[in-house]
Design a protein around this motif. Structure first.
Motif, PDB file in Angstrom:
ATOM      1  N   PRO A 186       0.811  -1.220   0.000  1.00 10.60           N
ATOM      2  CA  PRO A 186       0.000   0.000   0.000  1.00 10.60           C
ATOM      3  C   PRO A 186       0.845   1.270   0.000  1.00 10.60           C
ATOM      4  O   PRO A 186       0.511   2.236  -0.681  1.00 10.60           O
ATOM      5  CB  PRO A 186      -0.824  -0.146   1.293  1.00 10.60           C
ATOM      6  N   ALA A 187       1.953   1.269   0.734  1.00 11.53           N
ATOM      7  CA  ALA A 187       2.832   2.449   0.744  1.00 11.53           C
ATOM      8  C   ALA A 187       3.390   2.729  -0.638  1.00 11.53           C
ATOM      9  O   ALA A 187       3.599   3.890  -1.012  1.00 11.53           O
ATOM     10  CB  ALA A 187       3.967   2.247   1.744  1.00 11.53           C
ATOM     11  N   GLY A 188       3.656   1.680  -1.416  1.00 16.91           N
ATOM     12  CA  GLY A 188       4.161   1.873  -2.766  1.00 16.91           C
ATOM     13  C   GLY A 188       3.141   2.525  -3.665  1.00 16.91           C
ATOM     14  O   GLY A 188       3.466   3.416  -4.466  1.00 16.91           O
ATOM     15  N   PHE A 189       1.892   2.095  -3.569  1.00 20.60           N
ATOM     16  CA  PHE A 189       0.839   2.721  -4.362  1.00 20.60           C
ATOM     17  C   PHE A 189       0.646   4.178  -3.959  1.00 20.60           C
ATOM     18  O   PHE A 189       0.508   5.061  -4.820  1.00 20.60           O
ATOM     19  CB  PHE A 189      -0.478   1.952  -4.204  1.00 20.60           C
ATOM     20  N   ARG A 190       0.657   4.444  -2.654  1.00 22.61           N
ATOM     21  CA  ARG A 190       0.463   5.828  -2.215  1.00 22.61           C
ATOM     22  C   ARG A 190       1.623   6.717  -2.635  1.00 22.61           C
ATOM     23  O   ARG A 190       1.435   7.889  -2.976  1.00 22.61           O
ATOM     24  CB  ARG A 190       0.248   5.869  -0.696  1.00 22.61           C
ATOM     25  N   THR A 191       2.852   6.181  -2.610  1.00 23.19           N
ATOM     26  CA  THR A 191       4.001   6.960  -3.052  1.00 23.19           C
ATOM     27  C   THR A 191       3.898   7.261  -4.543  1.00 23.19           C
ATOM     28  O   THR A 191       4.195   8.379  -4.990  1.00 23.19           O
ATOM     29  CB  THR A 191       5.308   6.217  -2.751  1.00 23.19           C
ATOM     30  N   ALA A 192       3.478   6.281  -5.327  1.00 28.43           N
ATOM     31  CA  ALA A 192       3.307   6.503  -6.764  1.00 28.43           C
ATOM     32  C   ALA A 192       2.232   7.555  -7.028  1.00 28.43           C
ATOM     33  O   ALA A 192       2.389   8.426  -7.896  1.00 28.43           O
ATOM     34  CB  ALA A 192       2.954   5.195  -7.458  1.00 28.43           C
ATOM     35  N   ALA A 193       1.127   7.488  -6.289  1.00 23.78           N
ATOM     36  CA  ALA A 193       0.075   8.494  -6.450  1.00 23.78           C
ATOM     37  C   ALA A 193       0.592   9.874  -6.081  1.00 23.78           C
ATOM     38  O   ALA A 193       0.294  10.874  -6.765  1.00 23.78           O
ATOM     39  CB  ALA A 193      -1.130   8.124  -5.582  1.00 23.78           C
ATOM     40  N   ARG A 194       1.364   9.952  -5.024  1.00 30.63           N
ATOM     41  CA  ARG A 194       1.969  11.228  -4.624  1.00 30.63           C
ATOM     42  C   ARG A 194       2.846  11.769  -5.752  1.00 30.63           C
ATOM     43  O   ARG A 194       2.787  12.955  -6.102  1.00 30.63           O
ATOM     44  CB  ARG A 194       2.795  11.010  -3.360  1.00 30.63           C
ATOM     45  N   LEU A 195       3.664  10.908  -6.347  1.00 33.31           N
ATOM     46  CA  LEU A 195       4.561  11.316  -7.430  1.00 33.31           C
ATOM     47  C   LEU A 195       3.769  11.808  -8.638  1.00 33.31           C
ATOM     48  O   LEU A 195       4.069  12.872  -9.207  1.00 33.31           O
ATOM     49  CB  LEU A 195       5.467  10.141  -7.804  1.00 33.31           C
ATOM     50  N   ILE A 196       2.746  11.083  -9.036  1.00 33.56           N
ATOM     51  CA  ILE A 196       1.976  11.447 -10.228  1.00 33.56           C
ATOM     52  C   ILE A 196       1.259  12.775 -10.012  1.00 33.56           C
ATOM     53  O   ILE A 196       1.228  13.642 -10.896  1.00 33.56           O
ATOM     54  CB  ILE A 196       0.994  10.322 -10.584  1.00 33.56           C
ATOM     55  N   ARG A 197       0.689  12.968  -8.836  1.00 31.67           N
ATOM     56  CA  ARG A 197      -0.011  14.234  -8.564  1.00 31.67           C
ATOM     57  C   ARG A 197       0.955  15.413  -8.533  1.00 31.67           C
ATOM     58  O   ARG A 197       0.647  16.495  -9.029  1.00 31.67           O
ATOM     59  CB  ARG A 197      -0.778  14.126  -7.251  1.00 31.67           C
TER      60      ARG A 197
END
Length: 452
Positions: free
Chosen positions: A313-324
């Motif tokens: 889950p932390a990986g998905f949230r980090t990716a979402a943070r990066l994309i935004r």
């Protein structure tokens, strides 16, 4: 240990050239302040005499590397770098000038928090600073923070934690609670939870930067955050060797081969240089996801890459943070897909696997900047698809993309395990199958170190 008491001007001079201080807003009216705290006026007078500064921040514009930037540097020697009304005046004015000039904002934080002698008048400056951060985001102004020692209280919880990229000096104290009010009570109490290193480990800081490397690291980050041209990223060339697989199971075997090139090989080959961000800002880090910004032929591209492990889950949230973040700064994004699927154990469920995956799907769907995807290995189910850009996905010959793994599909359909290879073929997961379905284009290329 961080150099806890380096003066604001000394640090500014070390990281910039041509620094020009902004005119100060209205001076302090004197006296004992908004709540008439006995002795406050005298304490301010001594702080001015000791530091040569009129307030706890120095604000101005200078060049860091080759990028003009607005700097807000805290002077810890001035009442512990505390935030008061006049500090808020200066910070607000600095953000306003940054928006006018179109410069990124760099905050060099060394503060103990809000100024007790001004009571709620001081604490309310946090709302004021948050408002300025919101205006900066709306204007697509990058915000980069450097956590010195200490970085506590409202200074950490606004300028530090809300930054787009957060760096920290080694050994710096970081935390919302200052050292005198933490559990334990004694002065100087600083267990490991209140260190920059701990905040890196829990996804709240992006990088630890030695003091002597700070000028160069800031220059690199500012070049990356301001260096995009808006054009879509080209998909990387395939680094593996071999023909397109003849069967579904051959495709799965190729994707699972230990010698297959992984995300770091692709990123290193694609970029001239790059800088990672780290963590989801919610207490988690996934070592199996690599996110950051890189320079390719002088142009910035953001990246979010799976490294072949089940994505947490932390990986998905980090990716979402990066994309935004990339979307707000108008930086095109490259995603690399390589995962057998999302982590699905009990711990992942407790950590919010479903909402975290949804964040990435939503971030990709909402992004205005172009996103380019290359599937470089296993593309297992929704945990892989979340990283993929509709209409701009490529796949290498040694990769597959599937609704789920052949083993999982066999179990779901209640078939014997001897049917796994046959199910792999029926899933139409080969690169050629994906191309026929119109879901991806096959990307060929070259070997590592070879020529295109």
């Amino acid at each position: 240990m961080a150099d806890a008491r380096e003066g604001a001007r000394d640090l500014v001079e070390a990281v910039t050239t041509g620094f020009t201080e902004f005119p100060a807003p209205a001076p302090d009216p004197g006296g004992d302040g908004p709540i008439d705290w006995a002795g406050y006026g005298e304490a301010r007078r001594r702080a001015v005499e000791r530091t040569g500064e009129q307030e706890s921040v120095v604000c101005g514009v200078g060049t860091v590397g080759g990028v003009r930037a607005t700097l807000i540097a805290f002077e810890f020697g001035f009442l512990g770098g505390s935030l008061g009304r006049r500090t808020g005046d200066r910070i607000e004015a600095a953000f306003a000038r940054a928006r006018e000039l179109g410069t990124p904002v760099v905050t060099l934080i060394a503060t103990g928090g809000s100024r007790m002698q001004e009571g709620m008048a001081a604490l309310s400056q946090l709302q004021r600073i948050a408002g300025q951060i919101a205006l900066a985001r709306a204007a697509r102004v990058p915000l980069l923070s450097v956590l010195r020692d200490p970085a506590t209280g409202g200074g950490w919880a606004t300028l530090g934690a809300a930054a787009d990229v957060t760096l920290a000096l080694p050994g710096a104290q970081v935390g919302f609670a200052g050292s005198r009010v933490r559990p334990g009570g004694q002065r100087g109490y600083a267990p490991t939870a209140y260190t920059a290193e701990s905040h890196l480990a829990t996804g709240q800081v992006d990088q630890i930067v030695p003091r002597d490397e700070l000028p160069q690291r800031l220059a690199r980050w500012l070049a990356l955050l301001t260096g995009a041209d808006g054009r879509p990223a080209d998909p990387p060339a395939a680094l593996g060797t071999g023909p397109l697989p003849g069967s579904g199971w051959e495709s799965v075997t190729a994707a699972r081969a230990p010698e297959r090139p992984r995300a770091d090989a692709y990123l290193d080959d694609y970029f001239d240089w790059r800088q990672d961000i780290s963590g989801d800002r919610c207490g988690g880090v996934d070592p199996g996801v690599r996110c950051g910004f890189g320079s390719r032929r002088g142009v910035t591209v953001a990246y979010a890459a799976q490294c072949g492990t089940p994505t947490l889950p932390a990986g998905f949230r980090t990716a979402a943070r990066l994309i935004r973040l990339a979307d707000r700064l108008r930086v095109p994004v490259l995603t690399l897909v390589d995962t057998p699927g999302a982590a699905n154990d009990a711990e992942a469920e407790r950590a919010g696997a479903g909402p975290a995956i949804a964040e990435v799907f939503t971030a990709v769907a909402e992004a205005d900047v172009p996103i380019t995807t290359l599937v470089i290995g296993e593309g297992g189910s929704g945990g892989a698809l979340a990283f993929a850009a509709p209409g701009r996905t490529w796949i290498t010959p040694d990769a597959y993309f599937s609704v789920t793994s052949p083993e999982a599909a066999t179990a779901i359909l209640k078939l014997p395990s001897t049917e796994v290879r046959a199910v792999a073929g029926r899933l139409r997961l080969r690169p050629g199958d994906l191309a026929e379905l119109g879901l991806a284009e096959v990307r060929t290329g070259r070997e590592v170190g070879g020529t295109a």
